[in-house]
Design a protein around this motif. Structure first.
Motif, short mmCIF file in Angstrom:
data_model
loop_
_atom_site.label_atom_id
_atom_site.label_comp_id
_atom_site.label_asym_id
_atom_site.label_seq_id
_atom_site.Cartn_x
_atom_site.Cartn_y
_atom_site.Cartn_z
N GLY A 218 -12.75 3.35 5.71
CA GLY A 218 -13.07 4.58 6.42
C GLY A 218 -11.94 4.94 7.37
O GLY A 218 -10.81 5.15 6.94
N GLU A 219 -12.25 4.95 8.66
CA GLU A 219 -11.22 5.24 9.67
C GLU A 219 -10.83 3.99 10.46
O GLU A 219 -10.12 4.09 11.46
CB GLU A 219 -11.73 6.32 10.62
CG GLU A 219 -11.95 7.66 9.94
CD GLU A 219 -12.37 8.74 10.92
OE1 GLU A 219 -12.57 8.41 12.12
OE2 GLU A 219 -12.49 9.90 10.51
N GLU A 220 -11.27 2.84 10.01
CA GLU A 220 -10.98 1.58 10.69
C GLU A 220 -9.82 0.85 9.99
O GLU A 220 -9.74 0.84 8.76
CB GLU A 220 -12.21 0.66 10.71
CG GLU A 220 -13.44 1.28 11.37
CD GLU A 220 -13.28 1.41 12.87
OE1 GLU A 220 -12.34 0.80 13.43
OE2 GLU A 220 -14.08 2.12 13.49
N TYR A 221 -8.95 0.24 10.80
CA TYR A 221 -7.79 -0.51 10.29
C TYR A 221 -7.90 -1.96 10.76
O TYR A 221 -7.91 -2.22 11.97
CB TYR A 221 -6.49 0.11 10.79
CG TYR A 221 -6.17 1.45 10.16
CD1 TYR A 221 -5.17 1.55 9.20
CD2 TYR A 221 -6.85 2.61 10.52
CE1 TYR A 221 -4.87 2.77 8.60
CE2 TYR A 221 -6.55 3.83 9.93
CZ TYR A 221 -5.55 3.90 8.97
OH TYR A 221 -5.25 5.11 8.38
N TYR A 222 -7.97 -2.88 9.80
CA TYR A 222 -8.11 -4.30 10.11
C TYR A 222 -6.81 -5.02 9.72
O TYR A 222 -6.38 -4.92 8.56
CB TYR A 222 -9.28 -4.90 9.33
CG TYR A 222 -10.61 -4.28 9.65
CD1 TYR A 222 -11.44 -4.80 10.64
CD2 TYR A 222 -11.05 -3.14 8.97
CE1 TYR A 222 -12.66 -4.22 10.94
CE2 TYR A 222 -12.27 -2.55 9.26
CZ TYR A 222 -13.08 -3.10 10.26
OH TYR A 222 -14.29 -2.52 10.55
N THR A 233 -11.75 -7.81 13.60
CA THR A 233 -11.79 -6.79 14.66
C THR A 233 -10.75 -5.71 14.36
O THR A 233 -9.57 -6.01 14.19
CB THR A 233 -11.49 -7.41 16.03
OG1 THR A 233 -12.40 -8.49 16.27
CG2 THR A 233 -11.62 -6.37 17.14
N PRO A 234 -11.15 -4.44 14.26
CA PRO A 234 -10.18 -3.37 13.97
C PRO A 234 -9.26 -3.11 15.15
O PRO A 234 -9.59 -3.42 16.30
CB PRO A 234 -11.07 -2.16 13.67
CG PRO A 234 -12.33 -2.41 14.43
CD PRO A 234 -12.52 -3.90 14.43
N VAL A 235 -8.10 -2.55 14.86
CA VAL A 235 -7.14 -2.20 15.91
C VAL A 235 -7.24 -0.71 16.21
O VAL A 235 -7.69 0.09 15.38
CB VAL A 235 -5.70 -2.56 15.50
CG1 VAL A 235 -5.56 -4.03 15.27
CG2 VAL A 235 -5.28 -1.79 14.25
N ASN A 236 -6.82 -0.37 17.39
CA ASN A 236 -6.77 1.05 17.77
C ASN A 236 -5.66 1.73 16.97
O ASN A 236 -4.55 1.22 16.87
CB ASN A 236 -6.51 1.16 19.27
CG ASN A 236 -6.72 2.57 19.78
OD1 ASN A 236 -6.54 3.54 19.05
ND2 ASN A 236 -7.14 2.66 21.03
N THR A 246 -0.92 -0.39 3.74
CA THR A 246 -2.38 -0.37 3.75
C THR A 246 -2.91 -0.92 2.43
O THR A 246 -2.29 -0.75 1.37
CB THR A 246 -2.92 1.05 3.96
OG1 THR A 246 -2.43 1.91 2.92
CG2 THR A 246 -2.48 1.60 5.31
N VAL A 247 -4.04 -1.57 2.51
CA VAL A 247 -4.71 -2.16 1.35
C VAL A 247 -6.15 -1.66 1.35
O VAL A 247 -6.80 -1.62 2.40
CB VAL A 247 -4.68 -3.71 1.43
CG1 VAL A 247 -5.41 -4.32 0.24
CG2 VAL A 247 -3.25 -4.21 1.47
N THR A 248 -6.66 -1.29 0.18
CA THR A 248 -8.00 -0.70 0.10
C THR A 248 -9.06 -1.69 -0.40
O THR A 248 -10.19 -1.28 -0.66
CB THR A 248 -7.98 0.53 -0.82
OG1 THR A 248 -7.54 0.12 -2.12
CG2 THR A 248 -7.06 1.60 -0.27
#
Length: 383
Positions: A218-222, A233-236, A246-248
């Motif tokens: 979604g809009e979260e990046y881990y 925990t996702p990063v800002n 990025t990996v999906t």
């Protein structure tokens, strides 16, 4: 007479060994007492001669004092006392008085006994001091500093190490390696080392795993670490770097296999990768689609990533426009425009097939409805 001599000889023969030694001791003692008496007599005579000399000197000094009134009588008495004190015979007499025959001198302690006593006494004192130290709060004082951490908190590292405030400082010093190994239980930490500085200072120096890319949901990046672990925990998004991979997908086994394959790829190729996603085909279930920063696309099986992806650096100079490099079976390329046309044709064929299938289903449904109507009409007529 011969009989008396025989009796005496028999008595001598009948004396025991102890009696013989006792007789010898008594003889020696009598000789020593006689010698001591002689020495005392000599000293007494010497003392009497000395006293007579001192009397004569005192008379002379008294006559001199009468002639010289300026010299007081006290000086002569002081000189006599000094002369008596300085006289070696007087000193010897005093020492002999101290060493009375009734009070034997104390024997000196042999050095070997002193060393034996010290060998027991010193360790005992050290053990006592060490025991007292352990009972005091000083034994648990520790100043701990953490270095090398950027993505983890110092408190989290201390907690992972298992170091408690109540632990003895000496226990931490003697078992530094065990505590350092515990720190690696934190998934961010690749290695850890504990250094000691006198008296109670400890430094925990850690090395963290690098961030290889980010799993996007979604809009979260881990963060994906170089160990193959995906951070929970996702990063800002404001803290993301300018360029990143990025990996999906986040399957643990597939992500670890991907990171292992990328570790053998040159930095030149890795720095151009923008996105990696799964694009399984009928022939290859683990097929990856890698999108580059210049919009090139690479199709390569995950299991053959480290083997086939390096060939992209040789193919890239031959590409004049954004292209697809297909490495699923062999290695060939075609432009993205051709791919779009092919995809459009494939889509049209698929839509045509779906439309045909839908039409057949509708015809089949009509036939079933007509058959049902005819059955109902026949049943009504038979009634």
């Amino acid at each position: 007479m011969s009989k008396d001599k025989n009796k005496e000889s028999n008595q001598k023969q009948e004396l025991s060994e102890w009696q013989k030694r006792n007789q010898e001791y008594l003889k020696k003692k009598a000789e020593e007492e006689a010698a001591l008496a002689e020495e005392k007599e000599k000293e007494k005579q010497a003392r009497m001669g000395k006293n007579s000399k001192s009397l004569e000197e005192s008379k002379k000094s008294s006559s001199d004092s009468d002639q010289n009134e300026t010299v007081p009588d006290e000086e002569s008495s002081e000189k006599e006392e000094k002369s008596k004190k300085d006289d070696p015979k007087v000193k010897e007499e005093k020492e002999k008085k101290k060493e009375e025959p009734g009070k034997p001198a104390k024997p000196k302690i042999a050095p070997v006994h002193i060393w034996r006593a010290m060998s027991i006494l010193v360790p005992s004192v050290l053990v006592l001091l060490f025991s007292v130290y352990l009972l005091t709060p000083l034994s648990t004082i520790k100043n701990i500093e953490v270095k090398g951490n950027s993505n983890t908190q110092a408190d989290d590292i201390k907690q992972a190490s298992g170091i408690q405030d109540s632990d003895y400082t000496l226990a931490l010093l003697l078992d530094k390696e065990t505590y350092a190994e515990r720190i690696k239980s934190n998934h961010w930490i690749e290695s850890a080392k504990i250094d000691y500085q006198f008296p109670t200072n400890f430094t925990i120096e850690v090395k963290e795993f690098d961030i290889v890319g980010y799993y996007v949901s979604g809009e979260e990046y881990y963060p994906i670490l170089s160990s193959g672990t995906v951070e929970s925990t996702p990063v800002n998004r404001l803290n993301l770097p300018e360029t990143y991979l990025t990996v999906t997908f986040n399957d643990e086994q597939q992500v670890k296999e991907l990171i292992t394959g990328l570790s053998t790829i040159s930095e030149d190729i890795k720095s151009q990768i923008q996105k990696i996603e799964l694009a399984p085909s009928k022939a290859t279930a683990d097929l990856l689609k890698i999108t580059m920063l210049d919009t090139d696309e690479i199709l390569v099986p995950l299991s053959e990533l480290s083997k086939k992806l390096p060939y992209y650096s040789k193919i890239k100079p031959q590409l004049t426009e954004p292209s697809v490099v297909d490495m699923e079976a062999g290695a060939y390329s075609y432009t993205i425009a051709d791919k779009l046309i092919e995809e459009a044709e494939e889509k049209a064929k698929q839509e045509a097939k779906e439309a045909e299938k839908k039409k057949q289903e509708e015809e089949k449904k009509k036939q079933e409805e007509q058959g049902n109507q005819s059955q109902t009409s026949q049943q009504s007529q038979s009634r």
